[in-house]
Every structure is written in structure tokens, then in C-alpha cells.
Design an enzyme around this catalytic site. Structure first.
Site, mmCIF file in Angstrom:
data_model
loop_
_atom_site.group_PDB
_atom_site.id
_atom_site.type_symbol
_atom_site.label_atom_id
_atom_site.label_comp_id
_atom_site.label_asym_id
_atom_site.label_seq_id
_atom_site.Cartn_x
_atom_site.Cartn_y
_atom_site.Cartn_z
ATOM 1 N N LYS A 99 -6.543 60.273 49.666
ATOM 2 C CA LYS A 99 -5.444 60.574 49.881
ATOM 3 C C LYS A 99 -4.825 61.864 49.097
ATOM 4 O O LYS A 99 -5.957 62.251 48.354
ATOM 5 C CB LYS A 99 -4.698 59.158 48.572
ATOM 6 C CG LYS A 99 -4.612 59.239 47.366
ATOM 7 C CD LYS A 99 -4.534 58.349 46.684
ATOM 8 C CE LYS A 99 -4.910 58.107 45.146
ATOM 9 N NZ LYS A 99 -5.167 59.199 43.758
ATOM 10 N N LYS B 147 -6.286 58.107 40.220
ATOM 11 C CA LYS B 147 -6.448 59.297 40.435
ATOM 12 C C LYS B 147 -5.249 60.049 40.667
ATOM 13 O O LYS B 147 -4.216 58.864 40.323
ATOM 14 C CB LYS B 147 -7.273 58.953 41.670
ATOM 15 C CG LYS B 147 -8.812 58.770 41.639
ATOM 16 C CD LYS B 147 -9.402 59.395 40.955
ATOM 17 C CE LYS B 147 -11.057 58.554 41.260
ATOM 18 N NZ LYS B 147 -11.300 57.804 40.496
ATOM 19 N N ASP B 148 -5.532 60.842 39.940
ATOM 20 C CA ASP B 148 -4.003 61.471 40.374
ATOM 21 C C ASP B 148 -3.163 61.379 41.335
ATOM 22 O O ASP B 148 -3.549 61.629 42.294
ATOM 23 C CB ASP B 148 -4.221 63.145 39.745
ATOM 24 C CG ASP B 148 -4.688 63.400 37.926
ATOM 25 O OD1 ASP B 148 -6.031 62.643 37.834
ATOM 26 O OD2 ASP B 148 -4.771 64.386 37.778
ATOM 27 N N LYS B 149 -1.945 62.245 41.023
ATOM 28 C CA LYS B 149 -0.163 61.905 42.101
ATOM 29 C C LYS B 149 -0.930 63.276 42.531
ATOM 30 O O LYS B 149 -1.289 63.587 43.434
ATOM 31 C CB LYS B 149 0.715 61.688 41.357
ATOM 32 C CG LYS B 149 1.231 61.664 43.086
ATOM 33 C CD LYS B 149 2.692 61.626 42.378
ATOM 34 C CE LYS B 149 3.901 61.183 43.657
ATOM 35 N NZ LYS B 149 3.719 63.408 44.078
#
Length: 649
Positions: free
Chosen positions: A252, A281-283
């Protein structure tokens, strides 16, 4: 104005009027007086003890409200106007605001821009077996059994948008109808079969039958077993020889994990809680992680690759188990710091120090929110049982730019204290403000506790965990200021899951890499030296009793944990590259490799220099804190926004 020196970077720490007016805050600031940044250094032998998973970040969808399922996800402020985002960050937090003040290395710091492009920050999950997750295969596993759940291309397009809308409403019990009739225009057995397949594969929990009505053929869709059928999708049609869970790798870009799950569930028309994963997880990054979903086929998941932006799914397999939070071994990071100013010698010293010594295991800035009201302040109010303050901190107007509807909502709340009127200003009611207002509307202003309880549980717990993190950061800074980078008598180490004190005669057997510090809670012990007393003093300043962290509401009782002071990354490597165009990527991603994109061609003598680094970290540690140690500068979004307002995509 107070100035905190961080090597060559001088930061002025803003203090809002609310802070000055808050007597508790003033009292705490006197106890936790700021100290100059330390430059201690030291070396030790390798010890690897995985820290406990003290924070579970899964956001569980709130099942109380069907309205919530209908709302579109709210995008982050980062995706809006860059100038507005930069303006908002003027009122955000710096690292010193949350106790992050020390360094462990002795090299001179230098400047660099973190996440100028989200593709400059890539995360690959490391499973509990030590395998790094990569997206490198789009193929779909072949079953021995043929099943309705494997739709053909025709199956996916045979239903009209109107049919799909009616079927979705039926599936989710959102209308009073007991069935939906779909006329078969071209009446052949093949056509009827395709419609049967389409309904069963796209709308779990629905069954179909064929009926004659006035000389015409209709496919009738209906619920097989009431609401239980929706809770247990495809119970009757899933092959017994196939594992109940389809595991896949999710690639992503610029989306956080729960946003991605919500998008996938919306396209698949299932509830988000049938998905499971090992960590969020991080954006603002490219991330690769394993996901498991209950009884959705690989073929159906693979079809989403044709219609989703910023997502790719692959590496499908069927297994008999879901995934559990915290089961991962860690994450591997590939990070590019652009426009660096350091000399080659400074960079070598910084990276060697990161590899040999490590970095202070601070909780990163994302733990504390990005607006002028830090999440730890709300957590502190919850622990103090001060529910009026909890409500006020979440809903009151705050300095800095926000989305227009949030500003209007806060203004309405400040003016009227009417939850219904404030709620009308919110087109997106899934945000925390909207959830709290719905709770106040439902339970009344005299029952804030129940109103707050409408917010999903893990979102609520995020606030008190943020407070724990705030305390820990401040205490570890004081520990390093007081004793430096060595183990001392009275420190804590872990023996299995139990923490014990280092005795005077045993101190030579341990290094700083063995030492842990407690997160405050009702089941932990504290260091037997000055830092143990500092914990008590800090909580006294916050009107909390360190010996009684049990809350009258069980959810908000703080069970403590232990966290390593220093983390030494594994698999550390780095190189300095030159570039001219900031829009050109400096390495290839998993998707680039799958699509056959060549490596970027970089000049040997470009206008700019970038530091590309790779390293692996255990769970619940922050890559930004490792990067902070390399740069020796404040990595908060507030500071980074001052360096860079371009936010290239």
C-alpha cells in the site's frame, strides 16, 4: 520563550495559553526541568531481547452504529492544502514537548528531509519466522475443488449497480424487504447460473433460488440464516479441503493499515473484522505486510488489483489460522533522507554509531497526535477521572488550521454546548469528535463516561497509552542524564518476563543494552535509584498515585510493561547518492520490480545528496527515532514542515 538546544538546531518551544493557565502543567514543569542535550557515547556487546508488545494499535470497527459503516473514511490533513497543513503544524508538538531530549552518540549532527516523498519511506514486515514480507507474485493458487466463491469476469459484471445496491441493503439488513428479485432478461440456464454465482460470491450470507412470476424468470436472493449468515460468510459453500483463511501480502502507498482494511471490506462488501494482521503500518509511506481474511478467495482478492488505487495484493495462500497482533518479529526499513548537509565523514560516524551503539528507544511523535491538543493530555484526564476535561479537550476549538467542518463543529460546540447542533456541522461522523457527539446525544451531558464509550475501545485506550509513553520518554531522558550509557545498581533488567533489579555486585555483568524502564501501571516495579523517585514525583504532579493505577472503569486501569532503553538496529547498511530531480525515486519498490521498471539512473555529481539507509527493528520501536539519532535534529512533523512544505507525492 524557552529554547532547547539540539546540537546545531535551535528550537523555540511554544507554550500555549492553556498550558500556562494549567496549574498542574506548571507544577510538572518545575519537577521535570529541561536539561541540555547529552552527548554521551559508549559501546557494548550485542544483546537482543525483544521488548514486550506494550501497545496494541489495532483499531476495531465500532459495531454500535450502522450509520458509521455508511460513512466515507476521512482523509488525513496531510492530503489537503500544504500551506494549511504547515499552518496547523505551527501549533503542533516538538520532540522536547514529549520528553525526547537526549542523544547517545557523539558525532556532529546534520540536516536532512524525511519523507519528502512518501515513497522515500518503505517498510517491509518481518514475520515471526524471520521472513521478510515482499510482494513478488500475483498468481492465484489453484484448488482441486471448483466453488461458487471463484467468480468469473462475467460473474463480477452481470449485476447492475441498482441490483448491487438493493442486494447490499438486503445483506446488511438495512431495509424491510425479506428478499430481492432480479429478472433474468436472457433466460438461459447459463445466464441464471452466472447470476446465482454473482450474488453468492459478492454478497456473503445470501442464498438464491429461481422462480417463475407472470411468465418471467427471476433470481430471488434471500438470507440463508439471518444475521448469523453475515457474521460467518460463505459457511456453506467453502471447500473443506481449503484453509479457512486466505493470507496475502498487502502493498500500500500513502494509506494506513486500517484505512486499507476499510477500503478492502467496502469493495468486497464484508465487515472489516474478518481481516486480521500482525501490526499497523505508517500512512505516509510504502508498506508491505501480511494480511489474513476469513473465507474470501484469492481470485476475488486478486480482482481488486484492477480497480484499487494505491494498493496491490499478491502472494496468496490458504491457511487454517488468522493473524494476531504482535506476532511479527519486527519491520525492515528502507529510508531516504534527501538534501542532506553532512560530510561523508559525519555520515560514516553517524551510521557506524547507529549500528554499534543504537538509539534511545523513545516513543515517536506519531504517538502523541499532530494537533495543538496532544493525546497524552486526554489520557491524563481519563486517568484522573476528569471527564469534563476529556470532553473539553476533544471538542473545544484549538489553534492551527483544521478541516473546515471540524472548525465549524468546534465553534458550534463552544457556542452552544449542544451535541446535536455540533454534529450537524460534521459531514464525516466517523471521526472521534463525531463519535463523542453521538454518544453525548444518546446518553446526555451528565453521562460523559458512556458517551465516550461509543468511541471504539482501542481508540480510547490510545489516549492512556499515549500518557504512559509521555511519562516513559521523560523518565528515560532523566535516566540517561543522570547515569549515562552504563548499567548501574538499581536499574532493571528482564529475566524472562520478570523484571529484577541489578545488584551492586552484578553490575559488571550487564550493559545499557540490557536495561529496561517501566511504563507506569499497577503491576510493575520501578528502579531503585533517583529515577524511581522521579516517576513518583511526575505522577504526583499529575494528581495520580503511582501505587494505585487501577481505575474504577476496568478498561482504563493501566497495566504496566517494560521497555528497553537502547535499541540496536540489525542489518544496517547505507549509501550516499546524488540526484538532480527531487521527483525521481532513488530506489525500486516491490511493485517496480514486478512491473519490470529499471533502476533509476542517477548522476554521479548531482545538485543534491541523499542518504539511503536500511535497517531492521523489533516491534513497538520507531524508525523515526533511529533517524533522529543519525541526524541529531528534531524529526517532528512541525520541524520537518518548516524544512519542507512541498510534500511531493
Amino acid at each position: 520563550m524557552e529554547t532547547v538546544e539540539m546540537n546545531s538546531v535551535s528550537l523555540k518551544r511554544p507554550r500555549s495559553e492553556d498550558d500556562v493557565a494549567n496549574a498542574d502543567e506548571i507544577k510538572r514543569q518545575k519537577i521535570l526541568e529541561k536539561s541540555k542535550t547529552g552527548n554521551d557515547s559508549g559501546q557494548s556487546t550485542e544483546t537482543v531481547t525483544e521488548p514486550p508488545e506494550d501497545m496494541k494499535n489495532e483499531i476495531i470497527p465500532n459495531e454500535e452504529s450502522e450509520e458509521q459503516e455508511e460513512e466515507e473514511l476521512e482523509d488525513s490533513d496531510e492530503d489537503g492544502d500544504p500551506e494549511s497543513f504547515a499552518d496547523m503544524m505551527k501549533h503542533g508538538l516538538t520532540e522536547s514537548d514529549v520528553g525526547i531530549t537526549k542523544f547517545v552518540s557523539s558525532h556532529k549532527g546534520f540536516s536532512g528531509i524525511l519523507k519528502e516523498r512518501y515513497s522515500d519511506f518503505v517498510v517491509h514486515e518481518i514475520g515471526k519466522d524471520g521472513r521478510v514480507s515482499h510482494l513478488d507474485d500475483f498468481s492465484v493458487p489453484v484448488d482441486d475443488e471448483v466453488n461458487f466463491e471463484d467468480p468469473s469476469e462475467e460473474t463480477l459484471t452481470v449485476l447492475s449497480d441498482e441490483d448491487k445496491q438493493r442486494l447490499e441493503e438486503l445483506q446488511l439488513f438495512k431495509n424491510k424487504e425479506t428478499s430481492v428479485a432480479i429478472e433474468v432478461i436472457e433466460d438461459t440456464k447459463e445466464k441464471r447460473t452466472v447470476i446465482h454465482q454473482a450474488v453468492k460470491s459478492l454478497f456473503p450470507g445470501l442464498e438464491t433460488k429461481t422462480e417463475d412470476r407472470d411468465g418471467k424468470k427471476y433470481i430471488i436472493a434471500y438470507h440463508a440464516a439471518g444475521k448469523k449468515a453475515l457474521a460467518n460468510p460463505r459457511k456453506h459453500s467453502w471447500p473443506k479441503s481449503r484453509g479457512s483463511y486466505c493470507h496475502f501480502v498487502l502493498y500500500k502507498e500513502n494509506k494506513d493499515t486500517m484505512d486499507a482494511i476499510n477500503v478492502l471490506s467496502k469493495f468486497l462488501r464484508v465487515k472489516p473484522n474478518i481481516f486480521s494482521y500482525m501490526g499497523t503500518k505508517d500512512k505516509r509511506a510504502i508498506t508491505v505486510q501480511e494480511i489474513a481474511v476469513l473465507r474470501i478467495t484469492a481470485q476475488r482478492l486478486a480482482h481488486l488489483n484492477k480497480c484499487l488505487m494505491n494498493f496491490k495484493l499478491g502472494n496468496f495462500s490458504y491457511k487454517n489460522h488468522p493473524l494476531k497482533l504482535g506476532e511479527l518479529q519486527g519491520n525492515h526499513f528502507t529510508v531516504v533522507l534527501r538534501n542532506i548537509t553532512g560530510t561523508d565523514d559525519q555520515i560514516e560516524q553517524a551510521m557506524h554509531s547507529l549500528r554499534e551503539i543504537g538509539f534511545i528507544n523513545y516513543y515517536g511523535m506519531q504517538r502523541f497526535g499532530t494537533t495543538a491538543v496532544p493525546t497524552y493530555q486526554i489520557g491524563r484526564a481519563i486517568l484522573q477521572n476528569n471527564w469534563n476535561e476529556v470532553m473539553d479537550l476533544i471538542l473545544k476549538p484549538r489553534p492551527g488550521a483544521e478541516k473546515g467542518y471540524l472548525v465549524k463543529c468546534r465553534e458550534e460546540w463552544a457556542k452552544t454546548k449542544d451535541p446535536a447542533a455540533a454534529l450537524k456541522k460534521l459531514p464525516v461522523k466517523r471521526c472521534v469528535e463525531g463519535q463523542l457527539l453521538r454518544g453525548l446525544l444518546k446518553y446526555g451531558m451528565k453521562n460523559i463516561i458512556s458517551a465516550f464509550g461509543i468511541i471504539p475501545r482501542n481508540n480510547r485506550l490510545m489516549y492512556i497509552h499515549s500518557y504512559q509513553s509521555y511519562v516513559w520518554n521523560n523518565m528515560v531522558s532523566k535516566r540517561i542524564e543522570e547515569y549515562g550509557l552504563r548499567a548501574v545498581p538499581g536499574d532493571l533488567i528482564l529475566k524472562g518476563a520478570t523484571a529484577v533489579h541489578i545488584e551492586e555486585g552484578d553490575v559488571d555483568n550487564y550493559t545499557i543494552h540490557d536495561v529496561v524502564m517501566p511504563l507506569p501501571g499497577f503491576d510493575v516495579i520501578y528502579p531503585k535509584h533517583k529515577i524511581g523517585e522521579a516517576y513518583k514525583e511526575m505522577l504526583v504532579a499529575d494528581n495520580l498515585d503511582i501505587n494505585n493505577m487501577r481505575h474504577k472503569i476496568r478498561d482504563y486501569s493501566l497495566s504496566g510493561a517494560y521497555r528497553k532503553i537502547i535499541i540496536r538496529p540489525q542489518n544496517v547498511s547505507w549509501e550516499v547518492v546524488a540526484y538532480d530531480d527531487p521527483k525521481i525515486p532513488l530506489f525500486t519498490t516491490d511493485l517496480d520490480k514486478l512491473e519490470g521498471k529499471p533502476l533509476p539512473v542517477l548522476p554521479t555529481d548531482g545538485k543534491f545528496r541523499a542518504l539511503k539507509m536500511e535497517f531492521s527493528l523489533p516491534p513497538s520501536t520507531y524508525a523515526t527515532m533511529a533517524i533522529r539519532e543519525v541526524l541529531k535534529m528534531d524529526t517532528s512533523i512541525k520541524n520537518q514542515t518548516q524544512l519542507n512544505t512541498t510534500w511531493l507525492r
